[in-house]
Design an enzyme around this catalytic site. Sequence first.
Site, PDB file in Angstrom:
ATOM      1  N   GLU A 132      31.412 -43.346  36.414  1.00 31.04           N
ATOM      2  CA  GLU A 132      31.395 -42.984  37.829  1.00 31.04           C
ATOM      3  C   GLU A 132      29.963 -43.000  38.325  1.00 31.04           C
ATOM      4  O   GLU A 132      29.019 -43.202  37.559  1.00 31.04           O
ATOM      5  CB  GLU A 132      32.045 -41.610  38.048  1.00 31.04           C
ATOM      6  CG  GLU A 132      33.530 -41.598  37.733  1.00 31.04           C
ATOM      7  CD  GLU A 132      34.195 -40.277  38.083  1.00 31.04           C
ATOM      8  OE1 GLU A 132      33.545 -39.431  38.711  1.00 31.04           O
ATOM      9  OE2 GLU A 132      35.369 -40.094  37.731  1.00 31.04           O
ATOM     10  N   HIS A 252      31.852 -35.693  49.650  1.00 30.83           N
ATOM     11  CA  HIS A 252      32.348 -36.840  48.894  1.00 30.83           C
ATOM     12  C   HIS A 252      32.328 -38.056  49.810  1.00 30.83           C
ATOM     13  O   HIS A 252      32.848 -38.012  50.930  1.00 30.83           O
ATOM     14  CB  HIS A 252      33.760 -36.596  48.378  1.00 30.83           C
ATOM     15  CG  HIS A 252      34.127 -37.513  47.261  1.00 30.83           C
ATOM     16  ND1 HIS A 252      34.365 -38.859  47.454  1.00 30.83           N
ATOM     17  CD2 HIS A 252      34.267 -37.299  45.918  1.00 30.83           C
ATOM     18  CE1 HIS A 252      34.638 -39.426  46.300  1.00 30.83           C
ATOM     19  NE2 HIS A 252      34.587 -38.508  45.347  1.00 30.83           N
ATOM     20  N   ARG A 301      26.341 -39.514  44.569  1.00 29.37           N
ATOM     21  CA  ARG A 301      27.146 -39.281  45.761  1.00 29.37           C
ATOM     22  C   ARG A 301      26.325 -39.042  47.023  1.00 29.37           C
ATOM     23  O   ARG A 301      26.700 -39.492  48.105  1.00 29.37           O
ATOM     24  CB  ARG A 301      28.079 -38.083  45.522  1.00 29.37           C
ATOM     25  CG  ARG A 301      29.184 -38.417  44.559  1.00 29.37           C
ATOM     26  CD  ARG A 301      30.050 -37.217  44.266  1.00 29.37           C
ATOM     27  NE  ARG A 301      31.144 -37.602  43.390  1.00 29.37           N
ATOM     28  CZ  ARG A 301      32.016 -36.739  42.891  1.00 29.37           C
ATOM     29  NH1 ARG A 301      31.934 -35.465  43.197  1.00 29.37           N
ATOM     30  NH2 ARG A 301      32.980 -37.158  42.100  1.00 29.37           N
ATOM     31  N   HIS A 362      33.072 -31.516  50.077  1.00 26.73           N
ATOM     32  CA  HIS A 362      33.760 -31.659  48.792  1.00 26.73           C
ATOM     33  C   HIS A 362      33.398 -30.580  47.775  1.00 26.73           C
ATOM     34  O   HIS A 362      34.276 -29.944  47.211  1.00 26.73           O
ATOM     35  CB  HIS A 362      33.436 -33.036  48.218  1.00 26.73           C
ATOM     36  CG  HIS A 362      34.093 -33.328  46.905  1.00 26.73           C
ATOM     37  ND1 HIS A 362      35.465 -33.311  46.730  1.00 26.73           N
ATOM     38  CD2 HIS A 362      33.565 -33.652  45.689  1.00 26.73           C
ATOM     39  CE1 HIS A 362      35.756 -33.610  45.473  1.00 26.73           C
ATOM     40  NE2 HIS A 362      34.627 -33.807  44.820  1.00 26.73           N
ATOM     41  N   ARG A 397      25.451 -32.557  42.607  1.00 31.30           N
ATOM     42  CA  ARG A 397      26.229 -32.618  41.367  1.00 31.30           C
ATOM     43  C   ARG A 397      26.472 -34.059  40.934  1.00 31.30           C
ATOM     44  O   ARG A 397      26.852 -34.904  41.728  1.00 31.30           O
ATOM     45  CB  ARG A 397      27.574 -31.914  41.581  1.00 31.30           C
ATOM     46  CG  ARG A 397      28.529 -32.023  40.406  1.00 31.30           C
ATOM     47  CD  ARG A 397      29.820 -31.303  40.700  1.00 31.30           C
ATOM     48  NE  ARG A 397      30.591 -31.950  41.736  1.00 31.30           N
ATOM     49  CZ  ARG A 397      31.652 -32.723  41.513  1.00 31.30           C
ATOM     50  NH1 ARG A 397      32.044 -32.977  40.271  1.00 31.30           N
ATOM     51  NH2 ARG A 397      32.320 -33.258  42.511  1.00 31.30           N
TER      52      ARG A 397
END
Length: 843
Positions: A132, A252, A301, A362, A397
């Site tokens: 990811e 997100h 992100r 998110h 994160r």
Amino acid sequence: MTIPAIPQRLTAPSPGWTVEADVVVVGSGVAGLTLALRYAALDPAARVLVVTKDVLSSGSTRWAQGGIAAVLDPGDTPEEHLSDTLLAGVGLCDTEAVRALVTEGPDALRRLIATGARFDTDAAGGLQLTREGGHRRDRIVHAGGDATGAEVQRALVQAVRESAIEVIEHALVLDLLKDAEGRAAGVTLHVMGEGERDGVGAVQARAVVLATGGMGQVYAVTTNPVVSTGDGVALALRAGAVVRDLEFVQFHPTVLWLGEEATGQQPLISEAVRGEGAVLVDADGTRFMQGVHELADLAPRDVVAKAIMRRMRETGASHMYLDARHFGEHKWRTRFPTIHAVCLEHGIDPATQPIPIAPAAHYASGGVRVDLHGRTDVPGLYACGEVACTGVHGANRLASNSLLEGLVFAERIAADIHAVRPAPGDPVPDERPSGLADPRTRPRIQAHMSRGAGVLRGEESLTEVARALLGARWTPVAVEPCTESWEATNLLTVASALVTAARNREETRGSHWREDFPDRNDAWWLGHLDLTLTSEGMTMTYVPHERRATGLPPRVAADLAEAGLDPAEAEAVITAALREDLQEAGDVTSAATIPAGRTDTADVVARADGVVCGLALAEAVFSRVGGDDVVAERRVKDGERVSRGDVLMTVTGPTRDLLTAERTALNLLTHLSGIATFTGRWVEAVAGTGARIRDSRKTLPGLRALAKYAVRCGGGVNHRMSLSDAALIKDNHVVAAGGVAEAFRAVRDAYPGLPIEVEVDRIDQIEPVLAEGAEEILLDNFSVEDLARAVRLVGGRARLESSGSLTLESAREVAATGVDYLAVGALTHSAPALDIAMDLRGN
């Protein structure tokens, strides 16, 4: 009109019932249930109580699509996972917390699997790993394609149902109970419904754990479920605990866009979709992430969310698109069945149409400040999971680290409560002022937060939100205590804290993006914003990040930490090196020949082709000698290949200081660049074979961490950092224990959770070691023929390393046998230095 203060406790009826427990866990996601199960296993006689706002299977965990990040691939290392996490955290991660996460994570995941969680496997039966955003390795395990959270929740709920753990469902926690010494003594709560316990009650316990999840409902559009109203953060603030870094709310980047009027929880399009090859495009089909970040569509992100918002602003569009039409229907149905079904439900066929997406609130990287054992500032009160700020996430994160954080720190908290065993205290009345917000303000709070404190923020928008939140405290009517007013009060409390921090952090960092301060500012903002709630309102304290204590320039300290190095240890190396160089008199030649006021510019230049490593250290040396008068500009990055004549760095400052620092800076730079260059040659030699080059502990005293960093810059991977990282049974251990199997059992019995590696020098030693369960076998001084035989014999049951008598000339032949690693002690023991010099330009 008088504006009331944010209440320090919620107005509520007196408890009508009371229960007692040893530990009360508030929340039933991965963090809460893991903690409850772990503590019940540590103390089977204890009374463990789980309180959850909805049913036991509800909460944010079940919505997690992507997976859990953990180092399970033989080609991956904890150091690489640590480095990726630190890079995503943009300078504000707690390195020790991240190290605990990446080293303890794999075993915590295995215990989750032992609990009953079933993850997707490959054709050979091994765990299927994917990648990811922000990860440079395939290290994400998933379940049901894109239903990881649901499977984790199912397994944990089943385990809790089969245990003696007591559960109270449909219960909204209100406030913390304290004893006369200020320790946590339980909680008040309201059970929504009728039964044996309903209305407001109290749980008295010697330890309270907040695992209440996130606060996404503070925004109008979010991926969070309706129960995520920041209850834990608000309770902690009212209890006197510190909350940290609330401004870092992760949006997100790829949430299914359902129209401009859509509010509430929105469907998430997992980052794993991009991990499998989907790309971001605008309405014209133009890919806009290329050139934005080295990882393009797989960037962290915050980078992707900002790029989407920029493109939306540039084009005037309300959303962008995620294009994965090339997957085909079969892959969509098998790899991402949940997302595929959701898209179809909303009239989008992802196999034939790009998916409309836009960022939405998110994940909260900040939360209740805790230490490495989950302790808050209130004795007896712990926090775990998204509600907590462990320091793992920093300013942003890294994808799929959240479920892992819940697992690792839940186990740490359980162990701490079991070890401390706090004595129970009787709750005392809380006389602080109470109050409630009007529940009708909830949609207005959410709308203001999305409009002015979302992905795009600035002084003007944040001031407008702060003014609106201040107005929301006043109501023309009396507010009755009920679920709606308690939740509205929690949302108002959390929103006020978040906006206070966001207005004060005048920089852009991670998931906090200030349009009026678009740059990261380590000089002023390499630190944390801590908030407490008093009778006067929110009180904020700026706490410099741990690295400030080193005395290194903030940018240098941040770069070292992001490389997986401890800035304090690096500074100690520099201090020792300068002490050896300068002695008492200092640089007598420069002092005698150069006027005190002269300044110059010098270029640090490669005199040979190679891989550069150690630029931040070299800059630190110049800064230590010349202080703020020295300005360094790096022209390349560590890990880059350079050619003879390339300028690596330019430094400007007092000429005396530049020449005084020259030798110490170049000693470190040439040594580390030599290791990186030598490692790169070995990596090239085995390219395409599947084998990886790794180092050993053959390092100079004090330079191990730096030397191993240089190996990573050269493309290699690290073996053990110390004798305690893993057990390595060698021939002398076998002799002392009376046999290789006996040695293996002895280590396993003494350190049951520690990885065990066994060195063998004969084929016939392999099978007994495999029978004992060895995960890694080191083949010492095996011939190429015997290596090939060993690989066939093991058949993938363990990882294999070849060591001893290796040369660059034989490396490819050895790698082609199918071994996983080639261990090359010479990388850090005898790599030739890379020729690098400093050229003074002169006036």
